[in-house]
Design an enzyme around this catalytic site. Structure first.
Site, PDB file in Angstrom:
ATOM      1  N   LYS A  24       0.855  -1.223   0.025  1.00 47.19           N
ATOM      2  CA  LYS A  24       0.014  -0.080  -0.099  1.00 47.19           C
ATOM      3  C   LYS A  24       0.814   1.445   0.035  1.00 47.19           C
ATOM      4  O   LYS A  24       0.474   2.223  -0.834  1.00 47.19           O
ATOM      5  CB  LYS A  24      -0.870  -0.034   1.370  1.00 47.19           C
ATOM      6  CG  LYS A  24      -1.602   1.451   1.495  1.00 47.19           C
ATOM      7  CD  LYS A  24      -2.568   1.131   2.588  1.00 47.19           C
ATOM      8  CE  LYS A  24      -1.834   1.710   4.056  1.00 47.19           C
ATOM      9  NZ  LYS A  24      -1.408   3.011   4.288  1.00 47.19           N
ATOM     10  N   ASN A  25       1.946   1.518   0.587  1.00 50.79           N
ATOM     11  CA  ASN A  25       2.725   2.549   1.187  1.00 50.79           C
ATOM     12  C   ASN A  25       3.439   2.542   0.102  1.00 50.79           C
ATOM     13  O   ASN A  25       4.356   3.749   0.016  1.00 50.79           O
ATOM     14  CB  ASN A  25       3.176   2.677   2.521  1.00 50.79           C
ATOM     15  CG  ASN A  25       2.010   2.668   3.545  1.00 50.79           C
ATOM     16  OD1 ASN A  25       0.871   2.931   3.046  1.00 50.79           O
ATOM     17  ND2 ASN A  25       2.348   2.458   4.619  1.00 50.79           N
ATOM     18  N   CYS A 118      -5.922  11.707  11.855  1.00 50.99           N
ATOM     19  CA  CYS A 118      -6.735  10.553  11.743  1.00 50.99           C
ATOM     20  C   CYS A 118      -6.701   9.686  13.375  1.00 50.99           C
ATOM     21  O   CYS A 118      -6.077  10.463  14.038  1.00 50.99           O
ATOM     22  CB  CYS A 118      -6.207   9.495  10.670  1.00 50.99           C
ATOM     23  SG  CYS A 118      -4.494   9.008  11.181  1.00 50.99           S
ATOM     24  N   ASP A 307       4.161   0.825  12.203  1.00 51.12           N
ATOM     25  CA  ASP A 307       2.956   0.003  11.570  1.00 51.12           C
ATOM     26  C   ASP A 307       3.154  -1.314  11.954  1.00 51.12           C
ATOM     27  O   ASP A 307       1.865  -2.082  11.905  1.00 51.12           O
ATOM     28  CB  ASP A 307       3.100   0.113  10.086  1.00 51.12           C
ATOM     29  CG  ASP A 307       2.892   1.403   9.427  1.00 51.12           C
ATOM     30  OD1 ASP A 307       3.083   1.800   8.442  1.00 51.12           O
ATOM     31  OD2 ASP A 307       2.534   2.484  10.354  1.00 51.12           O
TER      32      ASP A 307
HETATM   33  C1  EPZ Z   1       3.512   7.123   6.286  1.00 50.91           C
HETATM   34  O1  EPZ Z   1       2.922   8.093   6.921  1.00 50.91           O
HETATM   35  C2  EPZ Z   1       2.807   5.913   6.016  1.00 50.91           C
HETATM   36  N1  EPZ Z   1       1.615   6.021   5.243  1.00 50.91           N
HETATM   37  C3  EPZ Z   1       2.389   5.235   7.854  1.00 50.91           C
HETATM   38  O2  EPZ Z   1       1.629   3.944   7.512  1.00 50.91           O
HETATM   39  C4  EPZ Z   1       3.509   5.181   8.351  1.00 50.91           C
HETATM   40  O3  EPZ Z   1       3.012   4.927   9.858  1.00 50.91           O
HETATM   41  C5  EPZ Z   1       4.302   6.456   8.460  1.00 50.91           C
HETATM   42  O4  EPZ Z   1       4.746   7.048   6.975  1.00 50.91           O
HETATM   43  C6  EPZ Z   1       5.716   6.137   9.372  1.00 50.91           C
HETATM   44  O5  EPZ Z   1       6.322   4.967   8.693  1.00 50.91           O
HETATM   45  C7  EPZ Z   1       1.665   5.826   4.090  1.00 50.91           C
HETATM   46  O6  EPZ Z   1       2.891   5.674   3.500  1.00 50.91           O
HETATM   47  C8  EPZ Z   1       0.678   6.382   3.226  1.00 50.91           C
HETATM   48  P1  EPZ Z   1       5.313  10.527   8.714  1.00 50.91           P
HETATM   49  P2  EPZ Z   1       3.320   9.527   6.810  1.00 50.91           P
HETATM   50  O7  EPZ Z   1       5.287  11.858   7.768  1.00 50.91           O
HETATM   51  O8  EPZ Z   1       4.083   9.953   5.626  1.00 50.91           O
HETATM   52  C9  EPZ Z   1       4.945  13.638  12.197  1.00 50.91           C
HETATM   53  C10 EPZ Z   1       0.037   2.763   7.745  1.00 50.91           C
HETATM   54  O9  EPZ Z   1      -0.775   2.271   8.590  1.00 50.91           O
HETATM   55  N2  EPZ Z   1       4.970  14.690  10.988  1.00 50.91           N
HETATM   56  O10 EPZ Z   1       6.655   9.931   8.567  1.00 50.91           O
HETATM   57  O11 EPZ Z   1       2.263  10.365   7.493  1.00 50.91           O
HETATM   58  C11 EPZ Z   1       3.602  12.831  12.117  1.00 50.91           C
HETATM   59  O12 EPZ Z   1       2.802  13.565  12.857  1.00 50.91           O
HETATM   60  C12 EPZ Z   1       0.308   4.151   7.475  1.00 50.91           C
HETATM   61  O13 EPZ Z   1       0.261   2.126   6.530  1.00 50.91           O
HETATM   62  C13 EPZ Z   1       4.744  16.002  11.411  1.00 50.91           C
HETATM   63  O14 EPZ Z   1       4.970  16.531  12.536  1.00 50.91           O
HETATM   64  O15 EPZ Z   1       4.077   9.583   8.138  1.00 50.91           O
HETATM   65  C14 EPZ Z   1       4.159  11.529  12.582  1.00 50.91           C
HETATM   66  O16 EPZ Z   1       4.229  11.856  14.148  1.00 50.91           O
HETATM   67  C15 EPZ Z   1      -0.141   4.755   9.016  1.00 50.91           C
HETATM   68  N3  EPZ Z   1       5.033  16.970  10.451  1.00 50.91           N
HETATM   69  C16 EPZ Z   1       5.625  11.517  12.418  1.00 50.91           C
HETATM   70  O17 EPZ Z   1       5.989  12.828  11.677  1.00 50.91           O
HETATM   71  C17 EPZ Z   1       4.581  16.874   8.999  1.00 50.91           C
HETATM   72  O18 EPZ Z   1       4.524  17.464   7.939  1.00 50.91           O
HETATM   73  C18 EPZ Z   1       6.047  10.476  11.065  1.00 50.91           C
HETATM   74  O19 EPZ Z   1       5.174  10.755  10.123  1.00 50.91           O
HETATM   75  C19 EPZ Z   1       4.585  15.513   8.677  1.00 50.91           C
HETATM   76  C20 EPZ Z   1       4.814  14.401   9.674  1.00 50.91           C
END
Ligand code: EPZ
Length: 427
Positions: A24-25, A118, A307
């Site tokens: 998916k990711n 979410c 995850d």
């Molecule tokens: C991706 O989400 C994945 N989703 C997530 O999988 C996964 O858990 C996550 O990466 C971490 O590996 C997809 O790829 C579609 P991040 P993403 O930006 O990109 C903070 C699943 O179950 N943050 O690395 O949204 C954020 O709040 C999903 O398949 C900011 O503060 O993750 C979080 O605490 C769930 N500001 C942390 O960074 C921002 O601008 C990690 O988020 C962006 C993120």
């Protein structure tokens, strides 16, 4: 009959061989990247999951055409004309946000519904916006949508304060057609970043350093269509590996790149499993009760992935002894605790810490999936539990697991039925 409910009679031992579905990711950012090239894209091994269907709705709404042939997805982006992302899929998922970078790259303007938080956390997009602004984008926060413009996208150094997967993807997507060189410092190193970079390179992009904290992009004039094989889903694979360990089973998962699994094989070995692996398969057998793990912390790749934290918690609930988990990526990713307690698990959680006092006697219960990965972990717990479990909220699980029922049946699980309401009608 409630199709969003799953019935499982445990305990059941997972055993057998399974080819793991597409990721998916990896698929979602790759689909966003198709917008950057005009042509007909062919994506093999694409997962047929609701998040991919929602992304396709958005691309079709923007003027693309898309259709499936088995697991091969054909996307025609030649008629893309609409920079406004709407469609009812838009507000439903987080990965809409990666359309910011790709539509900006193609159309120089973009409007998306503001991607809210979410259930697992607030999920701000400040890192995305700051990174894209470095490349010349200007954003306007409207009541329900975010409007971005970039008459000219230019290369620049971008410093990410946190290795955000999505922010790294968005900056990459905007940089490939920008004028000049972009260097992303503090980039995410997840396998999905490497796959996106490889896909973009097949489209004609000039990228190097993916998989390291520093990615360099040399902007090019235009990109063309490409054909690609979506890698298997490392999180789906990890979910089933924990399930096999919890049910003292024996599984061989195929088409799983070992390099995508990080420290998971080692952790399974620490829990007492027999682990064998080659480049694209992994075998796990558990002959004894799981051993507790004193401390596991979730971290950006190659650390333990957030995850899989719920699946790990479910597994440690059946281990002998005390385990500690610290969740350092998302602020609300312990919702499974309450549900595992209904199954007899002994877990105490406070902020980002959970203490699990494992025991191999989980029992069946009626439980609620509140989000994707927690829901999948509950299914693994139900297989290890003694008695009948009803899992509500399967619509969350279908976002990322193509057909978990069929997968588990191929892995030797018998007593499992979708739509528990009709349990008596099923054999
Ligand atoms: C991706 O989400 C994945 N989703 C997530 O999988 C996964 O858990 C996550 O990466 C971490 O590996 C997809 O790829 C579609 P991040 P993403 O930006 O990109 C903070 C699943 O179950 N943050 O690395 O949204 C954020 O709040 C999903 O398949 C900011 O503060 O993750 C979080 O605490 C769930 N500001 C942390 O960074 C921002 O601008 C990690 O988020 C962006 C993120």
């Amino acid at each position: 009959m409630d199709r969003n409910e799953l019935y499982i009679k445990g305990p059941q031992r997972m055993h057998g061989e399974l080819l793991i579905q597409g990721s998916k990711n990896a698929a979602l950012p790759i689909l966003a990247a198709t917008v950057l090239g005009k042509g007909i894209f062919i994506l093999h091994h694409c997962p047929k999951i609701s998040d991919v269907e929602h992304m396709l709705e958005l691309l079709i709404d923007a003027g693309c055409r898309a259709y499936w042939e088995g697991h091969m997805l054909i996307v025609d982006t030649r008629e893309l004309r609409n920079y406004r992302v709407s469609g009812n899929g838009a507000g439903k998922m987080r990965s809409t946000v990666t359309l910011l970078g790709s539509i900006l790259g193609r159309m120089h303007q973009v409007e998306i519904p503001y991607p809210g938080g979410c259930t697992i956390g607030k999920r701000p997009i400040d890192l995305h916006l700051r990174g894209l602004e470095q490349l010349g984008a200007v954003f306007e926060h409207q009541e329900h949508t975010l409007l971005g413009k970039a008459a000219l996208l230019h290369g620049a150094p971008v410093y990410l304060g946190f290795p955000s997967v999505g922010a790294t993807e968005n900056v990459l997507l905007a940089a490939v057609l920008a004028e000049g060189v972009t260097v992303i410092h503090g980039a995410a190193m997840e396998p999905e970043i490497v796959e996106l970079a490889c896909f973009l390179r097949k489209m004609g992009a000039k990228i190097r350093g993916e998989g390291t904290p520093v990615i360099t992009v040399e902007g090019v004039e235009k990109l063309h269509a490409a054909e690609y094989i979506v890698p298997s889903d490392r999180i789906v694979a990890g979910t089933y590996l924990f399930g096999a360990a919890m049910t003292r089973g024996e599984v061989r998962l195929l088409h799983v790149p070992l390099s995508h699994l990080g420290n998971l094989p080692g952790l399974l070995g620490q829990m007492g499993a027999v682990v064998e692996a080659e480049e694209d398969w992994i075998y796990v057998r558990m002959d004894q009760q799981l051993k507790a793990i004193p401390y596991v912390v979730t971290a950006p790749f190659p650390g333990f992935p957030t995850d899989l934290q719920s699946a790990l918690m479910a597994a440690l609930s059946t281990a002998s002894g005390i385990s500690f988990i610290e969740e350092k990526i998302f602020e609300a990713r312990f919702q499974i605790v309450e549900e595992l307690r209904k199954m007899g698990a002994s877990i105490a959680s406070e902020e980002s810490f959970a203490l699990i006092d494992g025991d191999d006697r989980l029992h069946g219960a009626t439980v609620e999936a509140r989000e994707l990965r927690g829901g999948a972990a509950l299914i693994m717990a139900a297989l290890a539990a003694e008695g009948e479990t009803f899992i509500r909220g399967m619509e969350y699980v279908c976002r990322g697991y193509e057909n978990i029922n069929e997968d588990l049946k191929k892995l030797g699980v018998k007593e499992i039925n979708a739509g528990a309401g009709n349990k008596k009608e099923n054999p």
